[in-house]
Design a protein around this motif. Structure first.
Motif, short mmCIF file in Angstrom:
data_model
loop_
_atom_site.label_atom_id
_atom_site.label_comp_id
_atom_site.label_asym_id
_atom_site.label_seq_id
_atom_site.Cartn_x
_atom_site.Cartn_y
_atom_site.Cartn_z
N ASP A 140 0.85 -1.19 0.00
CA ASP A 140 0.00 0.00 0.00
C ASP A 140 0.88 1.24 0.00
OD1 ASP A 140 -1.95 1.88 0.25
OD2 ASP A 140 -2.60 1.32 2.26
N GLU A 153 -3.07 1.96 -3.86
CA GLU A 153 -2.95 3.27 -3.20
C GLU A 153 -4.20 3.60 -2.40
OE1 GLU A 153 -1.30 6.47 -5.47
OE2 GLU A 153 -0.24 5.12 -6.81
N ASP A 154 -5.07 2.60 -2.26
CA ASP A 154 -6.30 2.76 -1.50
C ASP A 154 -6.32 1.66 -0.44
OD1 ASP A 154 -8.83 2.98 -0.48
OD2 ASP A 154 -9.87 2.39 -2.32
N ARG A 155 -6.37 2.06 0.82
CA ARG A 155 -6.32 1.08 1.90
C ARG A 155 -7.42 0.03 1.77
NH1 ARG A 155 -6.21 2.53 8.39
NH2 ARG A 155 -6.66 0.43 9.15
N GLN A 179 -6.86 -3.43 -0.35
CA GLN A 179 -6.11 -4.61 0.08
C GLN A 179 -7.01 -5.79 0.43
OE1 GLN A 179 -2.47 -4.78 2.18
NE2 GLN A 179 -2.29 -2.57 2.32
#
Length: 345
Positions: A69, A105-107, A110
């Motif tokens: 991330d 790039e977006d939590r 994941q």
């Protein structure tokens, strides 16, 4: 060039596809002579088993996954991840296992990635990096039953095995070293505050400074050189600027060194600089950076071995890998005159 299939091998050998499948998978029902002939034809044609087909049939995919991330543009310039992946690959390549790397790039992306990999049987297990204070990934992976090893710990790993380094003791050694040089105002340019290792370093930093009567300041960043530079400018422009700054990675330390030169602050004459994650970059600049480091490649190799064992069904326990070591170089020196109080270290 068309990839050879089981059907191609069957036509060449003059047998059925089922016979070829039995021979290639070493199943009974095929004579030794026929099996040897089929295997020889397969080698001659350059046939290789399909990882996807093997996974769908209940076998292993032969792939381990790593989700990072971080902005993709930063991964190639951060030596820590480059060395970590190199260490992982050194073990996987020797076992003919592939590494699937996914940048997000977006939590929230994941957990979705792990769920997709699990549903599609894309990977046999995953490495979990950048453990957070509140981390939903730990419970999710345990719920899915997807083998995972945490690169970090020991707190926050839940039921997953973790491998960590004793960073708290390393932080104490840095503060004690700087205090012994007479520094009484020490700043830390830290990583994201939601990460567990950021918080662990912060707690050790505050405890060591408090025991030695050192005044501290902390600035949170995203690990990038841009953020490290901005934090350094703010610190050096303060009414009582620090005489030493500790950076949570080498990229930010290099940016901080450039800002000090830009603002006319000599290093180490008026400012001492310490970097985390010692790398070749720390030795190529002038002055060379005092740094805390360890063999990150061997760290990656160890976590890879543990995940491979876990995938194979062998018991895997959590454990410490090593303690990072402080290497003094030209970027640190005695505190500038007039800033040292009479308090003994």
């Amino acid at each position: 060039m068309k990839r050879p299939t089981i059907a191609d091998i069957a036509r060449r050998a003059g047998v059925t596809k089922s016979t070829v499948s039995f021979a290639l998978n070493d199943r009974p029902g095929v004579s030794a002579a026929t099996r040897d002939r089929i295997l020889a034809i397969a080698r001659e044609m350059g046939w290789q088993p399909s990882r996807a087909a093997r996974a769908l049939s209940g076998g292993r995919a032969g792939v381990l996954g790593l989700v990072v991330d971080r902005p993709a543009r930063t991964l190639g310039i951060e030596p820590f991840f480059v060395q970590l992946i190199a260490g992982i690959e050194s073990e996987l390549a020797a076992r003919d296992v592939a590494l699937l790397l996914q940048m997000v790039e977006d939590r929230g992306a994941q957990p979705a990635t792990y769920r997709r990999w699990w549903a599609e049987r894309r990977v046999d297990g995953v490495f979990l990096v950048d453990l957070r204070l509140e981390d939903e990934r730990v419970g999710l992976l345990a719920e899915l039953g997807l083998p995972a090893v945490v690169i970090g710990g020991p707190e926050g790993c839940g039921a997953l095995p973790g491998v960590w380094n004793d960073e708290a003791e390393a932080v104490r050694s840095v503060v004690e070293y700087l205090a012994a040089l007479g520094h009484r105002r020490i700043a830390r340019v830290a990583g994201p505050p939601e990460l567990r290792h950021t918080a662990a370093r912060g707690a050790a930093f505050a405890a060591a400074a408090g025991a030695l009567g050192v005044t501290t300041t902390e600035a949170a960043t995203d690990y990038t050189g841009e953020e490290g530079a901005r934090a350094t400018r703010r610190l050096l422009a303060a009414p009582a600027p620090p005489t030493a700054i500790v950076y949570d990675n080498d990229v930010m330390a290099l940016a901080g060194l450039a800002v000090a030169a830009e603002m006319g602050v000599p290093v180490p004459g008026r400012l001492s600089v310490v970097a985390w994650d010692d790398s070749v970059l720390c030795r190529l600049v002038h002055p060379p950076l005092t740094a805390v480091g360890l063999d990150i490649s061997s760290y990656g190799a160890e976590v890879a071995r543990r995940l491979l064992d876990l995938v194979a069904g062998r018991p895997v326990e959590s454990g410490r890998h090593a303690m990072p070591v402080l290497t003094p170089r030209g970027s640190t020196g005695p505190a500038p005159s007039g800033t040292v109080d009479a308090k003994p270290v």
